[in-house]
Design a protein around this motif. Structure first.
Motif, PDB file in Angstrom:
ATOM      1  N   UNK A 131       0.833  -1.214   0.000  1.00 10.72           N
ATOM      2  CA  UNK A 131       0.000   0.000   0.000  1.00 10.72           C
ATOM      3  C   UNK A 131       0.862   1.256   0.000  1.00 10.72           C
ATOM      4  N   UNK A 132       1.989   1.218   0.701  1.00  8.85           N
ATOM      5  CA  UNK A 132       2.892   2.370   0.712  1.00  8.85           C
ATOM      6  C   UNK A 132       3.497   2.599  -0.668  1.00  8.85           C
ATOM      7  N   UNK A 133       3.866   1.517  -1.339  1.00  6.93           N
ATOM      8  CA  UNK A 133       4.439   1.629  -2.679  1.00  6.93           C
ATOM      9  C   UNK A 133       3.397   2.162  -3.657  1.00  6.93           C
ATOM     10  N   UNK A 134       2.160   1.672  -3.554  1.00 10.62           N
ATOM     11  CA  UNK A 134       1.079   2.154  -4.414  1.00 10.62           C
ATOM     12  C   UNK A 134       0.864   3.655  -4.203  1.00 10.62           C
ATOM     13  N   UNK A 135       0.851   4.082  -2.940  1.00 14.21           N
ATOM     14  CA  UNK A 135       0.669   5.507  -2.647  1.00 14.21           C
ATOM     15  C   UNK A 135       1.791   6.332  -3.266  1.00 14.21           C
ATOM     16  N   UNK A 136       3.024   5.777  -3.263  1.00 11.32           N
ATOM     17  CA  UNK A 136       4.149   6.502  -3.872  1.00 11.32           C
ATOM     18  C   UNK A 136       3.953   6.633  -5.374  1.00 11.32           C
ATOM     19  N   UNK A 137       3.697   5.510  -6.074  1.00 11.48           N
ATOM     20  CA  UNK A 137       3.619   5.634  -7.534  1.00 11.48           C
ATOM     21  C   UNK A 137       2.334   6.312  -7.992  1.00 11.48           C
ATOM     22  N   UNK A 138       1.331   6.422  -7.116  1.00  8.48           N
ATOM     23  CA  UNK A 138       0.122   7.168  -7.452  1.00  8.48           C
ATOM     24  C   UNK A 138       0.207   8.638  -7.056  1.00  8.48           C
ATOM     25  N   UNK A 139       1.342   9.070  -6.514  1.00  9.36           N
ATOM     26  CA  UNK A 139       1.533  10.484  -6.225  1.00  9.36           C
ATOM     27  C   UNK A 139       0.754  11.001  -5.039  1.00  9.36           C
ATOM     28  N   UNK A 140       0.529  10.170  -4.017  1.00 11.69           N
ATOM     29  CA  UNK A 140      -0.154  10.638  -2.821  1.00 11.69           C
ATOM     30  C   UNK A 140       0.727  11.678  -2.124  1.00 11.69           C
ATOM     31  N   UNK A 141       0.200  12.868  -1.845  1.00 12.91           N
ATOM     32  CA  UNK A 141       1.046  13.932  -1.277  1.00 12.91           C
ATOM     33  C   UNK A 141       1.543  13.653   0.129  1.00 12.91           C
ATOM     34  N   UNK A 142       0.961  12.682   0.814  1.00  9.86           N
ATOM     35  CA  UNK A 142       1.368  12.394   2.189  1.00  9.86           C
ATOM     36  C   UNK A 142       2.525  11.397   2.270  1.00  9.86           C
ATOM     37  N   UNK A 143       3.063  10.979   1.133  1.00 12.53           N
ATOM     38  CA  UNK A 143       4.129   9.971   1.120  1.00 12.53           C
ATOM     39  C   UNK A 143       5.406  10.550   0.535  1.00 12.53           C
ATOM     40  N   UNK A 145       8.727  11.408  -1.712  1.00 16.06           N
ATOM     41  CA  UNK A 145       8.822  11.599  -3.168  1.00 16.06           C
ATOM     42  C   UNK A 145       9.760  10.592  -3.829  1.00 16.06           C
ATOM     43  N   UNK A 146      10.557   9.895  -3.013  1.00 13.33           N
ATOM     44  CA  UNK A 146      11.496   8.921  -3.572  1.00 13.33           C
ATOM     45  C   UNK A 146      11.173   7.535  -3.030  1.00 13.33           C
ATOM     46  N   UNK A 147      11.623   6.520  -3.772  1.00 18.08           N
ATOM     47  CA  UNK A 147      11.432   5.128  -3.346  1.00 18.08           C
ATOM     48  C   UNK A 147      12.682   4.339  -3.742  1.00 18.08           C
ATOM     49  N   UNK A 148      13.162   3.551  -2.813  1.00 13.77           N
ATOM     50  CA  UNK A 148      14.372   2.770  -3.069  1.00 13.77           C
ATOM     51  C   UNK A 148      14.054   1.604  -3.999  1.00 13.77           C
ATOM     52  N   UNK A 188      11.086   9.159 -12.863  1.00 16.62           N
ATOM     53  CA  UNK A 188      12.541   9.161 -12.638  1.00 16.62           C
ATOM     54  C   UNK A 188      12.954   7.995 -11.745  1.00 16.62           C
ATOM     55  N   UNK A 189      12.153   7.708 -10.720  1.00 19.58           N
ATOM     56  CA  UNK A 189      12.474   6.596  -9.835  1.00 19.58           C
ATOM     57  C   UNK A 189      12.430   5.264 -10.545  1.00 19.58           C
ATOM     58  N   UNK A 190      11.398   5.044 -11.354  1.00 20.16           N
ATOM     59  CA  UNK A 190      11.276   3.782 -12.080  1.00 20.16           C
ATOM     60  C   UNK A 190      12.320   3.673 -13.196  1.00 20.16           C
ATOM     61  N   UNK A 191      12.664   4.810 -13.800  1.00 20.52           N
ATOM     62  CA  UNK A 191      13.678   4.806 -14.858  1.00 20.52           C
ATOM     63  C   UNK A 191      15.026   4.352 -14.312  1.00 20.52           C
TER      64      UNK A 191
END
Length: 491
Positions: A131-143, A145-148, A188-191
């Motif tokens: 759910x945290x990863x989904x919130x990141x790639x869906x642009x939720x403002x509360x999460x 901006x980067x993901x490892x 950029x993160x996925x690239x």
């Protein structure tokens, strides 16, 4: 209600499908349509934009599900439900505030957290909730901006829709996702992701997945992707199970998709051919489907919080009663990251009775109940926070029918307290006095057009204009929204 008490003032907390359909269901009742009951509905959301998990919980490459937004937009765009965004219950508004301004409240806040996976090592570095990863790639403002995304071998635990979404996003090239509404930071993160192999694990067999036939087929769509099957997973299916599979059209189509992939994989191996993607192109990433695997332990470096290095599973089978049982055979996989997608869990709301084990507001037919089981007058629940995170849109609509039926029964019985402050704009003045920068439907319309304009000014990997680019920063969402809506002085 007496004429002096009308309209009935209702607050709905949460602007996803559960909230919108609850409000719409009330507006469509005969009592409202024939003028017997007049209603005034305010729909609140803690985020500046509406639509809840449809905007922030559905993979961006699923436009047919995102199309639900079109239906929700049509409902809210009529103007008989007032949207107030960027207002958080428990912080900006309290339960006491709602009691003072509304005759009834429906909580439809959904389920945002990941359900727990109770295995040793699950808290290691590199172990994530889907759910945290989904919130990141869906642009939720509360999460963040980067993901490892530095792991080459990644596991996704689960065989439901969220597991599929996560696996598909991890498996696709960033350029393919550029045609969607993903923000620049996600692209950029996925690239830059190092992922080459995604492993999807399920405790049961291919016939017990919750995939639709279309969702199963979509797994093989990304360019440069090879789907890898383990022959044992299909060989393990008994004759009796095959009979049950073929008797169910949906299940048969899903399983036959897996059979087709395995047969093509074995044909190529026998002929000594190199694997290709579905279009015959070269393979750069692999999606491994593993069935009959029960999570046992997340393996890692020394120390309790050491980094993930792998995961241990026990192979399973179905017993005579159709239940999953372990075989005693353990299998280890080398992995650099683990995503658990084993369900969602609702969050507790300040001052509202809550069942922590189930992650729901305690209720009876939508009426919120206290610890002693007694109904709390005027307080209701709908959607996942009412029944738990199961079911799709159809179940949410059925939920709304039950909750609204309870609400109408209580109005007829005269058991609801009457709000002392009934003037519609009193709640706006309260928010303004507290410095809450709330957004409105006009504000959403402005943000919607702004995101579409951002997309039109950019191009995808094929040189085509993008339909939308989602704004991520909350401050920017609020700025754009409030620039397009009447300001407090105009209210």
């Amino acid at each position: 209600m007496s004429s002096s008490q009308q309209p009935f003032r209702l607050a709905v907390i949460g602007s996803g499908p559960a909230g919108v359909y609850a409000a719409e269901t009330l507006l469509r009742t005969p009592q409202v349509k024939n003028g017997e009951l007049e209603v005034s509905i305010d729909l609140f959301d803690r985020l500046p934009a509406p639509f809840g998990l449809i905007r922030y919980g559905v993979a961006p490459d699923h436009p047919r599900i995102k199309g639900i937004i079109t239906a929700l937009q049509r409902i809210l765009g009529r103007g008989d439900i007032r949207f107030l965004g960027d207002v958080e219950f428990g912080t900006d508004l309290t339960a006491e505030d709602l009691r003072r301004h509304y005759d009834g409240v429906i909580f439809a806040t959904g389920a945002l957290k990941d359900a727990d996976l109770d295995v040793p090592g699950i808290e290691r570095e590199g172990s994530h909730g889907a759910a945290d990863f989904v919130a990141w790639y869906d642009g939720n403002p509360d999460y963040p901006r980067t993901w490892e995304l530095d792991a080459e071998q990644v596991a996704v635990i689960g065989n439901g829709n969220v597991a599929l979404d996560v696996a598909r996003v991890l498996s696709k090239s960033a350029d393919e996702l550029l045609r969607t509404e993903i923000p620049a930071n996600v692209y950029e993160g996925l690239q830059a992701a190092a992922t080459t192999d995604v492993h999807v694990f399920g405790r049961r067999g291919p016939a017990q997945t919750k995939f639709s036939p279309l969702e199963a087929r979509e797994l093989a769509h990304p360019r440069g992707l090879q789907v890898v099957m383990d022959p044992r997973d299909l060989e393990q299916i008994t004759e009796a199970e095959w009979a049950a599979i073929t008797a169910d059209k949906r299940t048969d189509q899903v399983v036959q998709t897996f059979v087709g992939w395995l047969e093509e994989q074995q044909r190529r191996e026998a002929a000594g051919e190199e694997p290709t993607d579905r279009e015959g192109g070269p393979v750069s990433r692999r999606l491994h489907m593993h069935f009959w695997h029960r999570p046992v332990e997340v393996l890692g470096e020394d120390g309790e919080g050491g980094r993930v290095t792998g995961m241990r599973f026990e192979r399973t089978r179905l017993d005579a009663e159709g239940r999953v049982e372990g075989t005693g055979e353990m299998v280890d996989y080398e992995l650099g990251a683990v995503y658990r997608a084993v369900g969602y869990h609702g969050s507790e709301l300040p001052g509202i009775p809550y069942d922590a084990a189930r992650g729901v507001i305690t209720n009876a037919a939508g009426r919120v109940t206290g610890a002693d089981g007694a109904v709390i007058p005027g307080v209701y629940a709908n959607g996942w926070i009412k029944r738990g995170p199961v079911g799709l849109i159809g179940a949410t609509k059925s939920d709304a029918l039950e909750t609204i039926a309870s609400l109408l029964e209580d109005i007829d019985a005269g058991t609801l307290p009457v709000a002392p402050e009934r003037e519609e704009d009193a709640i706006l003045r309260l928010l303004e006095d507290r410095g809450v920068q709330y957004t409105t439907w006009d504000g959403w319309t402005a943000l919607d057009e702004h995101e579409k304009a951002l997309g039109a000014a950019a191009v995808d990997a094929d040189g085509e204009p993008r339909a939308r680019i989602k704004v991520v920063e909350r401050e920017e969402m609020v700025r754009v929204s409030r620039a397009g809506q009447p300001q407090p002085a105009d209210v």
